[in-house]
Design a protein around this motif. Sequence first.
Motif, mmCIF file in Angstrom:
data_model
loop_
_atom_site.group_PDB
_atom_site.id
_atom_site.type_symbol
_atom_site.label_atom_id
_atom_site.label_comp_id
_atom_site.label_asym_id
_atom_site.label_seq_id
_atom_site.Cartn_x
_atom_site.Cartn_y
_atom_site.Cartn_z
ATOM 1 N N ASN A 197 45.917 26.832 42.431
ATOM 2 C CA ASN A 197 46.326 27.193 41.078
ATOM 3 C C ASN A 197 47.541 28.134 41.132
ATOM 4 O O ASN A 197 47.918 28.618 42.193
ATOM 5 N N VAL A 198 48.138 28.377 39.991
ATOM 6 C CA VAL A 198 49.367 29.160 39.897
ATOM 7 C C VAL A 198 49.189 30.560 40.491
ATOM 8 O O VAL A 198 50.041 31.042 41.239
ATOM 9 N N GLU A 199 48.084 31.207 40.188
ATOM 10 C CA GLU A 199 47.840 32.564 40.682
ATOM 11 C C GLU A 199 47.707 32.590 42.203
ATOM 12 O O GLU A 199 48.200 33.502 42.867
ATOM 13 N N ARG A 200 47.046 31.595 42.751
ATOM 14 C CA ARG A 200 46.866 31.536 44.204
ATOM 15 C C ARG A 200 48.209 31.319 44.908
ATOM 16 O O ARG A 200 48.488 31.939 45.930
ATOM 17 N N ILE A 201 49.034 30.446 44.348
ATOM 18 C CA ILE A 201 50.358 30.212 44.923
ATOM 19 C C ILE A 201 51.170 31.509 44.900
ATOM 20 O O ILE A 201 51.767 31.904 45.905
ATOM 21 N N MET A 202 51.158 32.195 43.766
ATOM 22 C CA MET A 202 51.912 33.441 43.627
ATOM 23 C C MET A 202 51.421 34.490 44.622
ATOM 24 O O MET A 202 52.218 35.185 45.250
ATOM 25 N N SER A 203 50.110 34.606 44.796
ATOM 26 C CA SER A 203 49.575 35.616 45.717
ATOM 27 C C SER A 203 49.908 35.290 47.172
ATOM 28 O O SER A 203 50.063 36.195 47.992
ATOM 29 N N LYS A 204 50.038 34.009 47.502
ATOM 30 C CA LYS A 204 50.335 33.609 48.888
ATOM 31 C C LYS A 204 51.818 33.699 49.223
ATOM 32 O O LYS A 204 52.182 34.134 50.305
ATOM 33 N N VAL A 205 52.693 33.277 48.301
ATOM 34 C CA VAL A 205 54.126 33.214 48.622
ATOM 35 C C VAL A 205 54.955 34.291 47.936
ATOM 36 O O VAL A 205 56.062 34.582 48.367
ATOM 37 N N GLY A 206 54.453 34.853 46.852
ATOM 38 C CA GLY A 206 55.144 35.958 46.195
ATOM 39 C C GLY A 206 56.347 35.576 45.342
ATOM 40 O O GLY A 206 57.117 36.434 44.946
#
Length: 81
Positions: free
Chosen positions: A29-38
């Motif tokens: 999901n969008v939040e997981r992508i953001m937390s992994k790649v920043g």
Amino acid sequence: MAYINSIEYYLPNKSLSNEELSTLFPEWNVERIMSKVGISKRYVTDKNEFASDLAIEAANKLFEKNNIKKNNIDFLIYCTQ
């Protein structure tokens, strides 16, 4: 004596957001992508656009923005990431 006088970059017109990426990979999901790649958006090239094309655009931008004549350049440093 050598020194860096100016630096410039060029980004492709096309971009890919985390929202678009999550539709391609539904398990992320969008939040997981953001937390992994920043990052929330990445720029991507077209199929017929290469790093050398981006470099030429960046060089032309550098020359125009800084009123630099190409004949006055001793050398350029080309860096990709």
